[in-house]
Write a protein that holds these residues in place. Sequence first.
Motif, PDB file in Angstrom:
ATOM      1  N   THR A 228       0.801  -1.224  -0.036  1.00 53.06           N
ATOM      2  CA  THR A 228       0.151   0.131   0.095  1.00 53.06           C
ATOM      3  C   THR A 228       0.701   1.309   0.228  1.00 53.06           C
ATOM      4  O   THR A 228       0.380   2.268  -0.579  1.00 53.06           O
ATOM      5  CB  THR A 228      -0.898   0.204   1.058  1.00 53.06           C
ATOM      6  N   MET A 229       2.056   1.253   0.617  1.00 51.65           N
ATOM      7  CA  MET A 229       2.830   2.472   0.857  1.00 51.65           C
ATOM      8  C   MET A 229       3.529   2.938  -0.631  1.00 51.65           C
ATOM      9  O   MET A 229       3.545   3.770  -1.108  1.00 51.65           O
ATOM     10  CB  MET A 229       4.104   2.192   1.829  1.00 51.65           C
ATOM     11  N   ARG A 232       1.103   4.115  -2.830  1.00 51.23           N
ATOM     12  CA  ARG A 232       0.739   5.319  -2.756  1.00 51.23           C
ATOM     13  C   ARG A 232       1.933   6.531  -3.038  1.00 51.23           C
ATOM     14  O   ARG A 232       1.798   7.420  -3.556  1.00 51.23           O
ATOM     15  CB  ARG A 232       0.468   5.865  -1.471  1.00 51.23           C
ATOM     16  N   VAL A 233       3.056   5.953  -2.837  1.00 52.93           N
ATOM     17  CA  VAL A 233       4.322   6.624  -3.340  1.00 52.93           C
ATOM     18  C   VAL A 233       4.284   6.761  -4.775  1.00 52.93           C
ATOM     19  O   VAL A 233       4.544   7.820  -5.512  1.00 52.93           O
ATOM     20  CB  VAL A 233       5.588   6.054  -2.594  1.00 52.93           C
ATOM     21  N   GLU A 289       2.776  15.155   2.955  1.00 51.41           N
ATOM     22  CA  GLU A 289       1.874  13.880   2.631  1.00 51.41           C
ATOM     23  C   GLU A 289       2.847  12.667   2.571  1.00 51.41           C
ATOM     24  O   GLU A 289       2.335  11.588   2.920  1.00 51.41           O
ATOM     25  CB  GLU A 289       1.566  14.430   1.008  1.00 51.41           C
ATOM     26  N   LEU A 290       4.048  12.753   2.208  1.00 53.81           N
ATOM     27  CA  LEU A 290       4.830  11.504   2.137  1.00 53.81           C
ATOM     28  C   LEU A 290       5.232  10.996   3.508  1.00 53.81           C
ATOM     29  O   LEU A 290       5.046   9.722   3.758  1.00 53.81           O
ATOM     30  CB  LEU A 290       6.207  11.967   1.378  1.00 53.81           C
ATOM     31  N   SER A 292       2.773  11.361   5.940  1.00 51.95           N
ATOM     32  CA  SER A 292       1.456  10.660   6.183  1.00 51.95           C
ATOM     33  C   SER A 292       1.260   9.358   5.638  1.00 51.95           C
ATOM     34  O   SER A 292       1.005   8.280   6.386  1.00 51.95           O
ATOM     35  CB  SER A 292       0.516  11.814   5.819  1.00 51.95           C
ATOM     36  N   ILE A 293       1.950   9.163   4.393  1.00 52.24           N
ATOM     37  CA  ILE A 293       1.994   7.744   3.658  1.00 52.24           C
ATOM     38  C   ILE A 293       3.030   6.772   4.593  1.00 52.24           C
ATOM     39  O   ILE A 293       2.741   5.726   4.552  1.00 52.24           O
ATOM     40  CB  ILE A 293       2.385   8.058   2.391  1.00 52.24           C
ATOM     41  N   SER A 295       3.528   6.862   7.548  1.00 55.79           N
ATOM     42  CA  SER A 295       3.485   7.015   9.161  1.00 55.79           C
ATOM     43  C   SER A 295       3.653   5.605   9.707  1.00 55.79           C
ATOM     44  O   SER A 295       4.006   4.568   9.344  1.00 55.79           O
ATOM     45  CB  SER A 295       1.806   7.356   9.438  1.00 55.79           C
ATOM     46  N   ALA A 298       2.532   2.267   8.870  1.00 54.43           N
ATOM     47  CA  ALA A 298       2.586   1.858   7.279  1.00 54.43           C
ATOM     48  C   ALA A 298       3.413   0.742   7.146  1.00 54.43           C
ATOM     49  O   ALA A 298       3.012   0.219   5.672  1.00 54.43           O
ATOM     50  CB  ALA A 298       3.136   3.339   6.335  1.00 54.43           C
TER      51      ALA A 298
END
Length: 325
Positions: A228-229, A232-233, A289-290, A292-293, A295, A298
């Motif tokens: 998932t990380m 999103r990246v 934002e990065l 928070s991705i 966290s 994660a």
Amino acid sequence: MATAVRRMKLGSQGLEVSAQGLGCMGMSVAYGLPKPEPDMIKLIHHAINSGVTFLDTSDGRERVQLATKFGVKLVSGRFDICGDPSYVRAACEASLKRLDIDCIDLYYQHRIDTRVPIEVTMGELRKLVEEGKIKFIGLSEASASTIRRAHAVHPLSAVQLEWSLWTRDVEAEIIPTCRELGIGIVAYSPLGRGFLSSGPQLVGSLLDDDFRKNLPRFQPENLEHNKTMYERVSEMAAKKKCTPSQLALAWVHHQGSDVCPIPGTTKIENLNQNIGALSVKLTLEDIAELESIASADAVKGDRYSSNVTTWKDSDTPPLSSWKAE
């Protein structure tokens, strides 16, 4: 147009390096079979010509800053950590001879020997500086208290540690300690051992003897969560018109002017891509934002398997306990 690799000061003792280095471990160990020597020589020459001059090993002394390490010995098939003064000196002399040089630019203690007071190890390293055999001293994977004690004996120029979007625990104590003391930060595995470059498909491409196959974060029970990380990246990278690896590496670069990531690679195209990360500009909103991705929840899985000793954040006995042989 090729990206210019800027120069940076590493620590406060005068060491200057390229703002991005080249980790050379994968050329010979850990990530599968050793790579063909002519190909690796070509890669190192390409790195130097591209402005990446901060290397673990090199024979081009006028143009590079050579960093090497001591402290990990293979004894009867097992790793032994040693910070004994006689070993420190013997290891340095052996490196100088193998590399056919008179002086090592940056000499790291690879892992901390929990049996030897850090003041004893640093005392010998200070002698090697005074003798002109090494220029600057670094530690790797040391605790904040060990860093403070070592720095009091002789100023450290660098602390090497794992730091990336998926390994951020060092931000709590180690990074602030380095900054308080004016010590440079060298981030290894800034691409999550390749995961932030390729995502889950990396696992299927690993050779049988690649040690990453056994890492908890690459196991099926954790991989589904961890992808998932990466996804999103990747989505954010597409918006920034760069690759996921460039975005992840740019995040490390944006952590401060005292940080030098050393992504490793064995391919020229990957090296060029890594250099391109220096041109990726991130706003404060991008960084937020990065982060928070990336966290705390994660990533699933520890850095290493439970049966592997890492010596991470190691402390040493007090100097008063040491009895020289």
